[in-house]
Design a protein around this motif. Structure first.
Motif, PDB file in Angstrom:
ATOM      1  N   PRO A 127     -23.873   8.815  21.808  1.00 13.19           N
ATOM      2  CA  PRO A 127     -25.245   8.313  21.943  1.00 13.19           C
ATOM      3  C   PRO A 127     -26.123   9.147  22.874  1.00 13.19           C
ATOM      4  O   PRO A 127     -27.143   8.647  23.360  1.00 13.19           O
ATOM      5  N   GLU A 183     -28.296  11.547  22.474  1.00  9.25           N
ATOM      6  CA  GLU A 183     -29.698  11.716  22.075  1.00  9.25           C
ATOM      7  C   GLU A 183     -30.495  10.440  22.358  1.00  9.25           C
ATOM      8  O   GLU A 183     -31.630  10.505  22.858  1.00  9.25           O
ATOM      9  N   PHE A 184     -29.908   9.292  22.074  1.00 10.78           N
ATOM     10  CA  PHE A 184     -30.615   8.034  22.367  1.00 10.78           C
ATOM     11  C   PHE A 184     -30.870   7.883  23.859  1.00 10.78           C
ATOM     12  O   PHE A 184     -31.965   7.480  24.278  1.00 10.78           O
ATOM     13  N   GLU A 185     -29.873   8.199  24.690  1.00 15.02           N
ATOM     14  CA  GLU A 185     -30.037   8.076  26.139  1.00 15.02           C
ATOM     15  C   GLU A 185     -31.160   8.978  26.638  1.00 15.02           C
ATOM     16  O   GLU A 185     -31.928   8.595  27.535  1.00 15.02           O
ATOM     17  N   ARG A 204     -33.778  10.050  24.778  1.00 13.06           N
ATOM     18  CA  ARG A 204     -35.040   9.480  24.289  1.00 13.06           C
ATOM     19  C   ARG A 204     -35.445   8.268  25.128  1.00 13.06           C
ATOM     20  O   ARG A 204     -36.631   8.089  25.468  1.00 13.06           O
ATOM     21  N   LEU A 205     -34.466   7.447  25.467  1.00 14.02           N
ATOM     22  CA  LEU A 205     -34.756   6.275  26.284  1.00 14.02           C
ATOM     23  C   LEU A 205     -35.291   6.686  27.650  1.00 14.02           C
ATOM     24  O   LEU A 205     -36.231   6.070  28.171  1.00 14.02           O
ATOM     25  N   HIS A 236     -39.533   7.516  18.179  1.00 12.53           N
ATOM     26  CA  HIS A 236     -38.195   8.003  18.511  1.00 12.53           C
ATOM     27  C   HIS A 236     -37.152   6.923  18.781  1.00 12.53           C
ATOM     28  O   HIS A 236     -35.947   7.212  18.689  1.00 12.53           O
ATOM     29  N   LEU A 237     -37.562   5.699  19.136  1.00 14.01           N
ATOM     30  CA  LEU A 237     -36.571   4.685  19.497  1.00 14.01           C
ATOM     31  C   LEU A 237     -36.278   3.685  18.388  1.00 14.01           C
ATOM     32  O   LEU A 237     -35.156   3.166  18.305  1.00 14.01           O
ATOM     33  N   TRP A 257     -33.138   3.787  16.302  1.00 15.21           N
ATOM     34  CA  TRP A 257     -31.866   3.399  16.901  1.00 15.21           C
ATOM     35  C   TRP A 257     -31.745   1.882  17.010  1.00 15.21           C
ATOM     36  O   TRP A 257     -30.829   1.368  17.673  1.00 15.21           O
ATOM     37  N   HIS A 271     -28.762   0.004  19.121  1.00 20.23           N
ATOM     38  CA  HIS A 271     -29.134  -0.092  20.539  1.00 20.23           C
ATOM     39  C   HIS A 271     -30.315  -1.045  20.740  1.00 20.23           C
ATOM     40  O   HIS A 271     -31.197  -0.785  21.558  1.00 20.23           O
ATOM     41  N   ILE A 298     -33.237  -1.173  23.840  1.00 23.26           N
ATOM     42  CA  ILE A 298     -34.636  -0.941  23.474  1.00 23.26           C
ATOM     43  C   ILE A 298     -35.507  -2.123  23.914  1.00 23.26           C
ATOM     44  O   ILE A 298     -36.623  -1.937  24.419  1.00 23.26           O
TER      45      ILE A 298
END
Length: 399
Positions: free
Chosen positions: A197, A199-201, A203-204, A226-227, A230, A234, A238
């Motif tokens: 994860p 990339e998500f972290e 972006r977050l 971007h979020l 996910w 996630h 979010i």
């Protein structure tokens, strides 16, 4: 007596050594293949459109010929550019690195004795590689490069990989996710395959920074772009992050205050390093540490942590090596091994233990003989200061 090297044990440590250039070649090959397929798809679409127009008479023959010539020229340029870049960036250099590393591994298999000069040279090269690996992981890149250059092992260590790691980590420490996100884009398929994860972290964190700076409209637009993708995996994170639009860093509490915590950047550095290690098949610990763990695990005993029984010649009792020893389990010995506190030598049938008559403290025969020789036959226990004649000592039998 000659002993052959334990090839199976040696190779357990060498998997990353051979895999890193291989994985690098695979990554570059996949990127090049993707670009070629994209360009060929465009050409195929243009060719199909030209055929359709030619069948309906919507294009003149001269124009059709020019279009075909343009497509041929584009194909030639594609071949020269993509295949040339593959050969330049990952082809010959990476293949030469792979060949040199595999040849080094193959050379140890032909060594007949672990006591031979050939094996000593191979082991010295391995130690140089491990020291360079430790320096790279510890952020001492200049030291690592100088060592690799002095030992002639530039192709046997992963200087460029750790240079990339350092570049991305330095950006993260400066609170910039751009370099890490670019790396995620290059390795998107591999990260998705292992369900990482990262990339998500990242972006977050960018969303959090927009909320921290109170750029609320930009944060909302960023979330939609971007979020939202996910959301299935996630959704909780979010939703919590969305609440930051209503809280400033000064008014946040509980989980929202933790989202604003700047320590998250340090966590991102660790997450990135673990991700690139995983994709490059590198262990999370330096190879030097892993080798030392193996040796310390065979020596570690509960007595090493009793202050009175520490042995100056025991690596586990050493203040520095002892820190590494804490990470490994205690050794299991089928037969006891007793080491003399005075001489640091193993006591056996040739150097049997002797006990003082009153306090029962035990030392080796050789150490007590040396003490008696310089004290007219008198020996003294270094712990209790009990003194007696050498002939009064009692022999102890090891069971």
């Amino acid at each position: 007596m000659t002993t052959t090297p334990n090839i199976e044990g040696i190779m357990l440590f060498e998997q990353p050594f051979a895999r890193v250039p291989y994985e690098n070649y695979r990554k570059v090959f996949r990127v090049t293949q993707k670009n070629i397929e994209k360009e060929l798809g465009t050409l195929q679409t243009a060719a199909a459109d030209l055929v359709r127009k030619a069948q309906t008479g919507a294009v003149a023959q001269e124009d059709a010929s020019k279009a075909v010539e343009a497509m041929l020229k584009r194909t030639e340029n594609l071949s020269a550019r993509c295949l040339g870049d593959l050969q330049k960036n990952a082809g010959t250099p990476t293949l030469e690195v792979m060949r040199e590393r595999l040849e080094l591994l193959a050379s140890v298999e032909s060594v007949q004795s672990a006591a031979s000069p050939e094996f000593d040279r191979w082991a010295d090269t391995r130690l140089d590689r491990w020291l360079t690996d430790w320096a790279l992981r510890s952020g001492k890149e200049r030291t690592a490069r100088k060592l690799a250059q002095a030992r002639g092992i530039e192709r046997l260590v992963d200087l460029e990989l750790f240079s990339e790691i350092r570049r991305v980590e330095e950006a993260l420490k400066k609170h910039s996710c751009a370099e890490a996100l670019a790396w995620c884009s290059e390795n998107k398929a591999a990260l998705r395959k292992v369900k990482n994860p990262l990339e998500f972290e990242l972006r977050l964190q960018e969303f959090i920074e927009l909320a921290r700076d109170r750029k609320l409209m930009e944060a909302i637009a960023y979330q939609k772009k971007h979020l939202i993708q996910w959301q299935e995996t996630h959704s909780v994170q979010i939703q919590q992050a969305s609440a930051l639009l209503a809280f400033t860093p000064a008014t946040a509490f509980g989980p929202y205050k933790r989202l604003y915590d700047l320590a998250r950047w340090d966590n991102l550095v660790q997450s990135f390093r673990l991700a690139i290690y995983n994709l490059s098949t590198l262990p999370t610990e330096p190879l030097l540490y892993l080798a030392m763990y193996a040796g310390l695990a065979s020596l570690k005993l509960p007595s090493c942590y009793i202050h009175e029984t520490k042995n100056v010649d025991c690596p586990v009792c050493d203040p520095d090596l002892g820190l590494l020893a804490k990470e490994v389990p205690f050794s299991h010995h089928v037969n006891s091994t007793i080491v003399c506190r005075l001489a640091g030598k193993i006591m056996d049938e040739n150097n049997f233990p002797l006990a003082f008559p009153k306090n029962g403290h035990v030392y080796s025969k050789e150490a007590l003989e040396d003490m008696a020789a310089i004290n007219d036959g008198t020996v003294t226990c270094p712990r209790t200061k009990e003194t007696c004649h050498f002939t009064e000592l009692r022999k102890v039998f090891i069971s």
